[in-house]
Design a protein around this motif. Structure first.
Motif, PDB file in Angstrom:
ATOM      1  N   ILE A   1       0.839  -1.196   0.000  1.00  0.00           N
ATOM      2  CA  ILE A   1       0.000   0.000   0.000  1.00  0.00           C
ATOM      3  C   ILE A   1       0.874   1.246   0.000  1.00  0.00           C
ATOM      4  O   ILE A   1       1.753   1.411   0.846  1.00  0.00           O
ATOM      5  N   GLY A   2       0.624   2.093  -1.015  1.00  0.00           N
ATOM      6  CA  GLY A   2       1.384   3.335  -1.152  1.00  0.00           C
ATOM      7  C   GLY A   2       0.582   4.493  -0.599  1.00  0.00           C
ATOM      8  O   GLY A   2      -0.162   4.357   0.370  1.00  0.00           O
ATOM      9  N   GLY A   3       0.725   5.636  -1.251  1.00  0.00           N
ATOM     10  CA  GLY A   3      -0.040   6.813  -0.837  1.00  0.00           C
ATOM     11  C   GLY A   3      -1.110   7.107  -1.863  1.00  0.00           C
ATOM     12  O   GLY A   3      -1.481   6.238  -2.651  1.00  0.00           O
TER      13      GLY A   3
ATOM     14  N   LEU B   1      -8.620  -6.654   6.644  1.00  0.00           N
ATOM     15  CA  LEU B   1      -8.026  -5.333   6.460  1.00  0.00           C
ATOM     16  C   LEU B   1      -9.160  -4.336   6.218  1.00  0.00           C
ATOM     17  O   LEU B   1     -10.075  -4.623   5.449  1.00  0.00           O
ATOM     18  N   VAL B   2      -9.099  -3.208   6.885  1.00  0.00           N
ATOM     19  CA  VAL B   2     -10.140  -2.190   6.698  1.00  0.00           C
ATOM     20  C   VAL B   2      -9.460  -0.931   6.174  1.00  0.00           C
ATOM     21  O   VAL B   2      -8.579  -0.382   6.836  1.00  0.00           O
ATOM     22  N   MET B   3      -9.869  -0.506   4.981  1.00  0.00           N
ATOM     23  CA  MET B   3      -9.299   0.724   4.423  1.00  0.00           C
ATOM     24  C   MET B   3     -10.294   1.840   4.700  1.00  0.00           C
ATOM     25  O   MET B   3     -11.386   1.867   4.120  1.00  0.00           O
ATOM     26  N   SER B   4      -9.926   2.713   5.613  1.00  0.00           N
ATOM     27  CA  SER B   4     -10.848   3.788   5.978  1.00  0.00           C
ATOM     28  C   SER B   4     -10.070   5.099   6.023  1.00  0.00           C
ATOM     29  O   SER B   4      -8.834   5.108   5.917  1.00  0.00           O
TER      30      SER B   4
ATOM     31  N   ARG C   1      -8.238   5.116   2.559  1.00  0.00           N
ATOM     32  CA  ARG C   1      -9.271   4.573   1.671  1.00  0.00           C
ATOM     33  C   ARG C   1      -8.901   4.722   0.191  1.00  0.00           C
ATOM     34  O   ARG C   1      -9.255   3.875  -0.630  1.00  0.00           O
ATOM     35  N   LEU C   2      -8.229   5.827  -0.133  1.00  0.00           N
ATOM     36  CA  LEU C   2      -7.922   6.078  -1.542  1.00  0.00           C
ATOM     37  C   LEU C   2      -6.443   5.880  -1.886  1.00  0.00           C
ATOM     38  O   LEU C   2      -5.953   6.400  -2.881  1.00  0.00           O
TER      39      LEU C   2
END
Ligand SMILES: O=C(O)CCC(=O)C(=O)O
Ligand SMILES: [Fe+2]
Length: 307
Positions: free
Chosen positions: A209-211, A229-232, A236-237
């Protein structure tokens, strides 16, 4: 840069050093522990036993270290392989002439023993179907969203204090030992504030995961069977992808303990498969060579009823 890290972990022509990959099995200052409410739910150990972390370098990126009972892991593997892979859900095999007529992929694979066909399923979409070309969702391309998957994400959202959650789209990714998923952002949902829930089963992924920009540097982490895994928030983006699948260092789906399972009504037939070693064998065999990822999103904004 994301691209360079991706290339490095993907590489088969050199020895790859995995020592920098964030590992939940090791105590690390890169993870911040999060406290959560105390609850119980089918397929999970009680939440007071869970280990939940935020990745310090990626605010909003939360990881729950395998909270599933072994039966819980089996349950979702059976759903992904036997049910979520079927018509009317949309699958990559639908657009290939030789496989387009297959309604029940899992059954055909098991009856014929066709290993090639087994490897051909790479994804299926549930609820709003992601259009991979236009990257849009539409009311015209939508099937029912499975109630059990809807409910489990509602539960997780509540436990993690994200409030109401309505799962409306999911991608089920089926990976083999040589599969990769290139870097991308998930930005097609009108609602980009709702978290994205990502469940891993089977073999281990090196997740990158980058920026928000392609140029930003990336961090890597292992996603093992059962990890959520929770992308919040800010994560998220972020750009992310899977450069590599590696052999799992443990196989929690292999043995089951006979603990009481508080099964939601209507899914008893799935539980029966999970508890019967004979019926379970073909699912277990699949997980020994593959990884399954359930990637769940809320599409609509709070007061929005349709697109
Ligand atoms: O397999 C994974 O862990 C990630 C899948 C993913 O990023 C996606 O489906 O958008
Ligand atoms: Fe994604």
């Amino acid at each position: 840069m994301f691209k360079d890290s991706f290339k490095y972990y993907k590489s088969r022509s050199q020895i790859v050093d995995f020592s920098q990959v964030l590992d939940l099995n090791k105590d690390t200052p890169n993870l911040k522990k999060i406290d959560i409410k105390s609850e119980t739910y089918f397929g999970f150990h009680p939440t007071h036993t869970w280990e939940v972390f935020e990745v310090v370098a990626r605010p909003g990126l939360i990881i729950i270290k395998n909270p599933f009972t072994n039966v819980g892991q089996r349950y979702w593997a059976v759903r992904c392989l036997q049910d979520y892979s079927k018509r009317p859900y949309k699958r990559n095999i639908d657009s290939v002439k030789s496989t387009a007529d297959i309604d029940d992929w899992w059954q055909v694979c098991n009856v014929t023993g066709d290993v090639e066909l087994l490897k051909k399923l790479r994804w299926s979409t549930l609820g709003y179907h992601h259009n991979w070309d236009t990257k849009y969702y539409s009311e015209e391309h939508k099937t029912e969203f499975p109630e059990d998957l809807q409910n489990v994400t509602k539960f997780l959202s509540s436990v993690l204090n994200f409030g109401n959650y309505s799962a409306e789209a999911a991608i089920i990714n089926y990976y083999h030992m040589d599969s990769t998923l290139s870097g991308h952002t998930d930005h097609s949902e009108p609602n980009l504030n709702a978290p994205l829930f990502s469940f891993s089963f089977g073999q281990t992924a090196v997740f990158l995961i980058g920026g928000k920009l392609k140029e930003d540097s990336a961090i890597s982490m292992f996603l093992r069977s059962g990890d959520i895994l929770v992308m919040s928030g800010d994560s998220r983006l972020c750009y992310h992808g899977v450069p590599r699948i590696i052999n799992a260092d443990s196989r929690p789906w292999e043995s089951i303990m006979h603990i009481k399972d508080d099964m939601p009504k209507g899914y008893e037939h799935i539980l029966k498969i999970c508890k019967d070693e004979k019926l379970w064998t073909c699912f277990g065999d699949y997980l020994t060579h593959s990884r399954i990822n359930m990637n769940v999103r809320q599409v609509l904004n709070k007061d929005q009823e349709s697109l």
